[in-house]
Design a protein around this motif. Sequence first.
Motif, PDB file in Angstrom:
ATOM      1  N   ASP A 172     -64.759  17.011  63.239  1.00  0.00           N
ATOM      2  CA  ASP A 172     -64.857  18.184  64.106  1.00  0.00           C
ATOM      3  C   ASP A 172     -63.693  19.136  63.876  1.00  0.00           C
ATOM      4  OD1 ASP A 172     -67.159  17.221  65.308  1.00  0.00           O
ATOM      5  OD2 ASP A 172     -66.026  16.059  66.790  1.00  0.00           O
ATOM      6  N   CYS A 173     -62.691  18.686  63.169  1.00  0.00           N
ATOM      7  CA  CYS A 173     -61.523  19.543  62.919  1.00  0.00           C
ATOM      8  C   CYS A 173     -61.761  20.361  61.656  1.00  0.00           C
ATOM      9  CB  CYS A 173     -60.273  18.687  62.755  1.00  0.00           C
ATOM     10  SG  CYS A 173     -58.842  19.672  62.287  1.00  0.00           S
ATOM     11  N   LYS A 174     -61.542  21.662  61.791  1.00  0.00           N
ATOM     12  CA  LYS A 174     -61.785  22.567  60.649  1.00  0.00           C
ATOM     13  C   LYS A 174     -60.865  22.258  59.468  1.00  0.00           C
ATOM     14  CE  LYS A 174     -61.416  26.624  62.754  1.00  0.00           C
ATOM     15  NZ  LYS A 174     -61.516  26.365  64.207  1.00  0.00           N
ATOM     16  N   LEU A 175     -59.712  21.686  59.772  1.00  0.00           N
ATOM     17  CA  LEU A 175     -58.728  21.468  58.712  1.00  0.00           C
ATOM     18  C   LEU A 175     -58.990  20.175  57.922  1.00  0.00           C
ATOM     19  CD1 LEU A 175     -55.431  22.402  60.603  1.00  0.00           C
ATOM     20  CD2 LEU A 175     -57.003  23.885  59.378  1.00  0.00           C
ATOM     21  N   PHE A 176     -59.847  19.295  58.484  1.00  0.00           N
ATOM     22  CA  PHE A 176     -60.028  17.969  57.896  1.00  0.00           C
ATOM     23  C   PHE A 176     -60.462  18.048  56.440  1.00  0.00           C
ATOM     24  CE2 PHE A 176     -62.497  14.247  56.691  1.00  0.00           C
ATOM     25  CZ  PHE A 176     -61.651  13.216  57.065  1.00  0.00           C
ATOM     26  N   GLY A 177     -59.676  17.435  55.576  1.00  0.00           N
ATOM     27  CA  GLY A 177     -60.067  17.294  54.177  1.00  0.00           C
ATOM     28  C   GLY A 177     -59.909  18.563  53.351  1.00  0.00           C
TER      29      GLY A 177
ATOM     30  N   MET B 289     -51.429  17.859  58.327  1.00  0.00           N
ATOM     31  CA  MET B 289     -51.089  18.909  59.281  1.00  0.00           C
ATOM     32  C   MET B 289     -50.858  18.300  60.654  1.00  0.00           C
ATOM     33  SD  MET B 289     -51.128  21.531  57.408  1.00  0.00           S
ATOM     34  CE  MET B 289     -50.907  22.769  58.687  1.00  0.00           C
ATOM     35  N   GLY B 290     -51.536  17.206  60.920  1.00  0.00           N
ATOM     36  CA  GLY B 290     -51.388  16.541  62.212  1.00  0.00           C
ATOM     37  C   GLY B 290     -51.034  15.087  62.005  1.00  0.00           C
ATOM     38  N   ALA B 291     -50.523  14.483  63.073  1.00  0.00           N
ATOM     39  CA  ALA B 291     -50.064  13.100  62.962  1.00  0.00           C
ATOM     40  C   ALA B 291     -51.208  12.132  62.710  1.00  0.00           C
ATOM     41  CB  ALA B 291     -49.313  12.706  64.223  1.00  0.00           C
ATOM     42  N   CYS B 292     -52.426  12.469  63.151  1.00  0.00           N
ATOM     43  CA  CYS B 292     -53.555  11.544  62.964  1.00  0.00           C
ATOM     44  C   CYS B 292     -53.875  11.337  61.500  1.00  0.00           C
ATOM     45  CB  CYS B 292     -54.808  12.074  63.654  1.00  0.00           C
ATOM     46  SG  CYS B 292     -54.587  12.268  65.402  1.00  0.00           S
ATOM     47  N   MET B 293     -53.361  12.233  60.639  1.00  0.00           N
ATOM     48  CA  MET B 293     -53.613  12.093  59.207  1.00  0.00           C
ATOM     49  C   MET B 293     -52.474  11.330  58.530  1.00  0.00           C
ATOM     50  SD  MET B 293     -55.904  12.743  56.996  1.00  0.00           S
ATOM     51  CE  MET B 293     -57.001  14.159  56.984  1.00  0.00           C
ATOM     52  N   VAL B 294     -51.410  11.021  59.257  1.00  0.00           N
ATOM     53  CA  VAL B 294     -50.239  10.419  58.619  1.00  0.00           C
ATOM     54  C   VAL B 294     -50.344   8.904  58.545  1.00  0.00           C
ATOM     55  CG1 VAL B 294     -47.772  10.053  58.797  1.00  0.00           C
ATOM     56  CG2 VAL B 294     -48.720  12.314  59.220  1.00  0.00           C
TER      57      VAL B 294
ATOM     58  N   VAL C 299     -57.479  21.624  54.420  1.00  0.00           N
ATOM     59  CA  VAL C 299     -56.047  21.909  54.530  1.00  0.00           C
ATOM     60  C   VAL C 299     -55.278  20.614  54.801  1.00  0.00           C
ATOM     61  CG1 VAL C 299     -54.303  23.137  55.867  1.00  0.00           C
ATOM     62  CG2 VAL C 299     -56.512  24.222  55.390  1.00  0.00           C
ATOM     63  N   CYS C 300     -55.889  19.754  55.595  1.00  0.00           N
ATOM     64  CA  CYS C 300     -55.201  18.542  56.049  1.00  0.00           C
ATOM     65  C   CYS C 300     -55.713  17.324  55.286  1.00  0.00           C
ATOM     66  CB  CYS C 300     -55.423  18.379  57.552  1.00  0.00           C
ATOM     67  SG  CYS C 300     -54.567  16.981  58.252  1.00  0.00           S
ATOM     68  N   THR C 301     -54.865  16.733  54.473  1.00  0.00           N
ATOM     69  CA  THR C 301     -55.204  15.519  53.730  1.00  0.00           C
ATOM     70  C   THR C 301     -54.012  14.564  53.850  1.00  0.00           C
ATOM     71  OG1 THR C 301     -54.181  16.242  51.666  1.00  0.00           O
ATOM     72  CG2 THR C 301     -56.464  16.919  52.016  1.00  0.00           C
TER      73      THR C 301
ATOM     74  N   ALA D 104     -56.851   8.171  63.305  1.00  0.00           N
ATOM     75  CA  ALA D 104     -58.294   8.321  63.151  1.00  0.00           C
ATOM     76  C   ALA D 104     -58.628   9.179  61.927  1.00  0.00           C
ATOM     77  CB  ALA D 104     -58.879   8.950  64.416  1.00  0.00           C
ATOM     78  N   CYS D 105     -57.883  10.254  61.709  1.00  0.00           N
ATOM     79  CA  CYS D 105     -58.202  11.147  60.586  1.00  0.00           C
ATOM     80  C   CYS D 105     -57.915  10.472  59.251  1.00  0.00           C
ATOM     81  CB  CYS D 105     -57.423  12.454  60.710  1.00  0.00           C
ATOM     82  SG  CYS D 105     -57.937  13.411  62.144  1.00  0.00           S
ATOM     83  N   ALA D 106     -56.776   9.795  59.151  1.00  0.00           N
ATOM     84  CA  ALA D 106     -56.439   9.111  57.900  1.00  0.00           C
ATOM     85  C   ALA D 106     -57.445   8.002  57.623  1.00  0.00           C
ATOM     86  CB  ALA D 106     -55.028   8.548  57.966  1.00  0.00           C
TER      87      ALA D 106
ATOM     88  N   SER E  94     -54.724  24.909  65.065  1.00  0.00           N
ATOM     89  CA  SER E  94     -56.060  24.447  64.662  1.00  0.00           C
ATOM     90  C   SER E  94     -56.189  22.933  64.657  1.00  0.00           C
ATOM     91  CB  SER E  94     -56.396  24.954  63.260  1.00  0.00           C
ATOM     92  OG  SER E  94     -55.960  26.260  63.089  1.00  0.00           O
ATOM     93  N   CYS E  95     -55.093  22.223  64.837  1.00  0.00           N
ATOM     94  CA  CYS E  95     -55.144  20.760  64.770  1.00  0.00           C
ATOM     95  C   CYS E  95     -55.836  20.206  66.006  1.00  0.00           C
ATOM     96  CB  CYS E  95     -53.732  20.193  64.651  1.00  0.00           C
ATOM     97  SG  CYS E  95     -53.685  18.406  64.713  1.00  0.00           S
ATOM     98  N   GLU E  96     -56.830  19.372  65.770  1.00  0.00           N
ATOM     99  CA  GLU E  96     -57.605  18.806  66.882  1.00  0.00           C
ATOM    100  C   GLU E  96     -57.083  17.431  67.281  1.00  0.00           C
ATOM    101  OE1 GLU E  96     -59.803  20.326  68.526  1.00  0.00           O
ATOM    102  OE2 GLU E  96     -60.921  21.752  67.289  1.00  0.00           O
ATOM    103  N   CYS E  97     -55.899  17.085  66.841  1.00  0.00           N
ATOM    104  CA  CYS E  97     -55.355  15.753  67.122  1.00  0.00           C
ATOM    105  C   CYS E  97     -55.472  15.382  68.598  1.00  0.00           C
ATOM    106  CB  CYS E  97     -53.890  15.672  66.708  1.00  0.00           C
ATOM    107  SG  CYS E  97     -53.656  15.397  64.953  1.00  0.00           S
ATOM    108  N   ALA E  98     -55.158  16.349  69.469  1.00  0.00           N
ATOM    109  CA  ALA E  98     -55.151  16.045  70.898  1.00  0.00           C
ATOM    110  C   ALA E  98     -56.533  15.592  71.349  1.00  0.00           C
ATOM    111  CB  ALA E  98     -54.693  17.260  71.689  1.00  0.00           C
ATOM    112  N   ALA E  99     -57.559  16.339  70.939  1.00  0.00           N
ATOM    113  CA  ALA E  99     -58.924  15.995  71.339  1.00  0.00           C
ATOM    114  C   ALA E  99     -59.364  14.682  70.702  1.00  0.00           C
ATOM    115  CB  ALA E  99     -59.871  17.114  70.939  1.00  0.00           C
ATOM    116  N   ILE E 100     -58.902  14.441  69.481  1.00  0.00           N
ATOM    117  CA  ILE E 100     -59.284  13.213  68.788  1.00  0.00           C
ATOM    118  C   ILE E 100     -58.626  12.006  69.453  1.00  0.00           C
ATOM    119  CG2 ILE E 100     -58.978  11.952  66.621  1.00  0.00           C
ATOM    120  CD1 ILE E 100     -59.462  14.675  65.220  1.00  0.00           C
ATOM    121  N   LEU E 101     -57.374  12.187  69.871  1.00  0.00           N
ATOM    122  CA  LEU E 101     -56.632  11.071  70.463  1.00  0.00           C
ATOM    123  C   LEU E 101     -57.239  10.619  71.779  1.00  0.00           C
ATOM    124  CD1 LEU E 101     -53.014  12.128  69.616  1.00  0.00           C
ATOM    125  CD2 LEU E 101     -54.128  10.005  68.944  1.00  0.00           C
TER     126      LEU E 101
HETATM  127  S1  SF4 Z   1     -54.694  15.318  61.708  1.00  0.00           S
HETATM  128 FE1  SF4 Z   1     -55.451  16.932  60.415  1.00  0.00          FE
HETATM  129  S2  SF4 Z   1     -57.670  16.632  60.306  1.00  0.00           S
HETATM  130 FE2  SF4 Z   1     -56.892  15.439  62.013  1.00  0.00          FE
HETATM  131  S3  SF4 Z   1     -57.118  16.749  63.776  1.00  0.00           S
HETATM  132 FE3  SF4 Z   1     -55.035  17.071  63.064  1.00  0.00          FE
HETATM  133  S4  SF4 Z   1     -55.186  18.770  61.607  1.00  0.00           S
HETATM  134 FE4  SF4 Z   1     -57.267  18.061  61.974  1.00  0.00          FE
END
Ligand code: SF4
Lengths: 379, 353
Positions: free
Chosen positions: A338-343, A352-357, A345-347, A362-364, A323-330
């Motif tokens: 646009d990611c269902k997990l944002f905020g 859940m994905g590197a973009c939040m780390v 499941v993924c904080t 972008a997610c962080a 479910s991680c949209e990191c690839a599309a975001i990158l």
């Molecule tokens: S980092 Fe988290 S919020 Fe961002 S795309 Fe990946 S799973 Fe979704």
Amino acid sequence: MKYVTEFRDGALAAGLAGAIAREVEPGRDYAFMEFCGGHTHAISRYGVADLLPANVRLIHGPGCPVCVLPVGRVDMAIRLALARPEVILCTYADCLRVPASDGLSLLKAKARGADVRMVYSAADALALARREPAREVVFFAIGFETTTPPTALVIRQAAAEDLRNFSVICNHVLTPPAIDGLLSAPAAAGLARPRLDGILGPAHVSVIIGSAPYAFVAERHRTPVVITGFEPLDVMQAVHMLVRQVNEGRAEVENEYTRAVTAEGNRKAQALMADVLALRARFAWRGLGELPASALRIRPAFAAWDAEAKFGLEDRPVPDHRSCECAAILCGAKGPTDCKLFGTVCTPETPMGACMVSSEGACAAHYNYGRFRDLSPVR
Amino acid sequence: MSAAKPAYTRPLDLRHGHVDLGHGAGGRAMSQLIADLFVRAFDNAALARGDDGAVLPAPGPGERLVMATDGHVVSPLFFPGGDIGSLAVHGTVNDLAVMGARPLWLSAGFILEEGFALAELARIVASMAAAARAAGVQVVTGDTKVVEQGKGDGVFITTTGVGALPAGREPGGARARPGDAVLVSGTLGDHGMAILAQRESLAFESQIVSDSAALNGLVEALYAAVPAEAIHVLRDPTRGGLASTVNEIASQSGVGFELDEAAIPVAPQVRAACELLGLDPLNIANEGKLVVVCAADAAEAALAALRAHRLGAAAARIGTVVADERCFVQLRTPLGGRRMVDWLAAEQLPRIC
Ligand code: SF4
């Protein structure tokens, strides 16, 4: 004194914002990508988007070293650190929390008994190896051209000292091939990439490589580039320059960051890198897929300090979380929300994905600095 | 302390000696360490009795007791502006002070690592005693344990404090109201950056000095200048820095905050170090700063009282409490944009307190 400077910054920013607003053509949509995570961070940190007209959009790019690091590389480091008690695996803080396979990360591997440590620089890792002669110190090196020369330097120093308990897992990647990959026909992932009207070029990377390597972006892809510094005012100035290029139908490489970037870059750093490191034939980027000649490995002459050779490490590619949209975001095809997990499941606490780390992800950046915009405030 | 044959006791070698397991074993060595080091340094009647606990007078009429505890594991043990000893006093004194209480007594629990130099321990204890004297509190009881080499990091100190809360003072994290003013007593991030700079041996032009200090005097000055009911929240922004403190208050009170970044004081060298390490001064720990949330009409008097005190010269009004049921902390950047100020995410930061 600093309040005065900052006040002036605010006044300057307002002036630039006014100039951009006057220059944009009302019916036109301007989509600019800031390649670098450093820019993503500065834009979010200072609220730069608030100062831009609605038809100027900034799209986050893939220039966050932690974000583009494939899971397989982290897995490799974790396997090594867990399997060999003599190994001290050290790396930058941001790498420690990157989610890897089996619910692990380097930090979780540490909790399971692996000796994983945070360092601030490649030199710290080398110093650790000198201090711990009975241990095997392995530096997990990541980053674009900015952090590459220090890695090359410590390898050369270790070789000069014949320091045999030090080695490096080299994950360094290159900026120009990534931009090329972004602007070329969509790769294997089959994602619809957004139209990009211009690119904000990296600051620190360009100090090393210079502005010349971006020429192909303007020539072959007909896309304007403005190399720009990491200060928010730099970013605004560069947006202004990009708007002008678009309006005038130009596609050139311009340099806003002249106080630090020259056409040829830092020759000494380039020579150092070339001496110690060589191109990998291909490298699987998270988000951008496999890109030819886009990453660096350690030259055979320094094989004794190449952890991949020394410990016979195996790079097993791993698909991202479903479910991680990191690839599309990158690659700019989607935004964090646009990611269902944002905020949910993924904080930042449970990425859940590197973009939040990384704070450059972008997610962080959106989570930490921008999410108040998603829900209307209650006054 | 057996007074039997003092002449036959070999004195504690505070210059070259080291902690050994005997110093925590309950025998003569431990008793000697307590008598020659702790009792001498902390010097008060309750401790000198040598009993298992301290007998203390009841608080004044109308007063309530406040109790707080704080463990200290900072590394390095000595840093510019303080050491684990002074920090252990300031940490607990400040926890009491921001409750509105007058700190009176402390207990001190030491966990010592076998092999730790007695000279360093003596230095730490002396610094602790000086900090306690300066803050007007007494270390009235304590405990010492020794762990084997490799199982500690020199010394860990836990202090518990008791203070008296005068009638009428009720500061609390849940009492911030929309319209309230937000003040800080000085520059942010000094302690955390002093520790980081020392640990990473970062060479800056001017040394970063920890702000470790006891805040009870500053709090008293505030209460002397402003009606007690106008002071809604007091906090000392330690770990997690101002960002975590303000977010805590926001969620406790069910309100939002709007801060003005240009008004938030940060020392230039701390700002520079933060830039270098990619950190936000708002996330960095303080050990001698006060955050005040007070009624807007008391803000001027409160600010003047802070500024008139030695520890509050750089005090500033940095924002306002707003109604926001999402409890978001927003910040106006010097550039004119806006962003959120979030809790510090679970970062891998070294031990700083
Ligand atoms: S980092 Fe988290 S919020 Fe961002 S795309 Fe990946 S799973 Fe979704």
